[in-house]
Design a protein around this motif. Structure first.
Motif, PDB file in Angstrom:
ATOM      1  N   GLY A  15       0.811  -1.212   0.000  1.00  0.00           N
ATOM      2  CA  GLY A  15       0.000   0.000   0.000  1.00  0.00           C
ATOM      3  C   GLY A  15       0.843   1.260   0.000  1.00  0.00           C
ATOM      4  N   LEU A  16       1.880   1.273   0.816  1.00  0.00           N
ATOM      5  CA  LEU A  16       2.774   2.429   0.840  1.00  0.00           C
ATOM      6  C   LEU A  16       3.475   2.612  -0.500  1.00  0.00           C
ATOM      7  N   TYR A  19       1.019   4.200  -2.828  1.00  0.00           N
ATOM      8  CA  TYR A  19       0.772   5.591  -2.439  1.00  0.00           C
ATOM      9  C   TYR A  19       1.927   6.487  -2.871  1.00  0.00           C
ATOM     10  N   PHE A  20       3.150   6.049  -2.567  1.00  0.00           N
ATOM     11  CA  PHE A  20       4.312   6.858  -2.927  1.00  0.00           C
ATOM     12  C   PHE A  20       4.498   6.945  -4.434  1.00  0.00           C
ATOM     13  N   ALA A  22       2.160   6.985  -6.617  1.00  0.00           N
ATOM     14  CA  ALA A  22       1.122   7.852  -7.185  1.00  0.00           C
ATOM     15  C   ALA A  22       1.508   9.326  -7.126  1.00  0.00           C
ATOM     16  N   TYR A  28       9.482  10.715  -3.862  1.00  0.00           N
ATOM     17  CA  TYR A  28       8.468   9.725  -3.518  1.00  0.00           C
ATOM     18  C   TYR A  28       8.608   8.468  -4.366  1.00  0.00           C
ATOM     19  N   ALA A  32       9.075   4.683  -3.066  1.00  0.00           N
ATOM     20  CA  ALA A  32       8.308   3.554  -3.588  1.00  0.00           C
ATOM     21  C   ALA A  32       9.241   2.400  -3.950  1.00  0.00           C
TER      22      ALA A  32
END
Length: 49
Positions: A15-16, A19-20, A22, A28, A32
């Motif tokens: 999930g992280l 998120y990163f 995106a 970021y 990821a």
């Protein structure tokens, strides 16, 4: 209990990672990639242990 922790860590890291990824900034994206590498390490450790 160990199985729950194992799959929980994999889910959180995945999930992280998403998120990163995106957030389209290089910092970021590097986070990821780090999350992905940690995910691979935890995934492989589940088969080795």
């Amino acid at each position: 209990m160990d199985t729950l922790v194992y799959f929980g860590v994999l889910a959180i890291l995945g999930g992280l990672e998403g998120y990163f990824a995106a957030i389209e900034k290089i910092e970021y994206n590097l986070l990821a990639v780090c999350c992905f590498l940690l995910w691979v390490v935890f995934f492989l450790r589940g088969f080795i242990d």
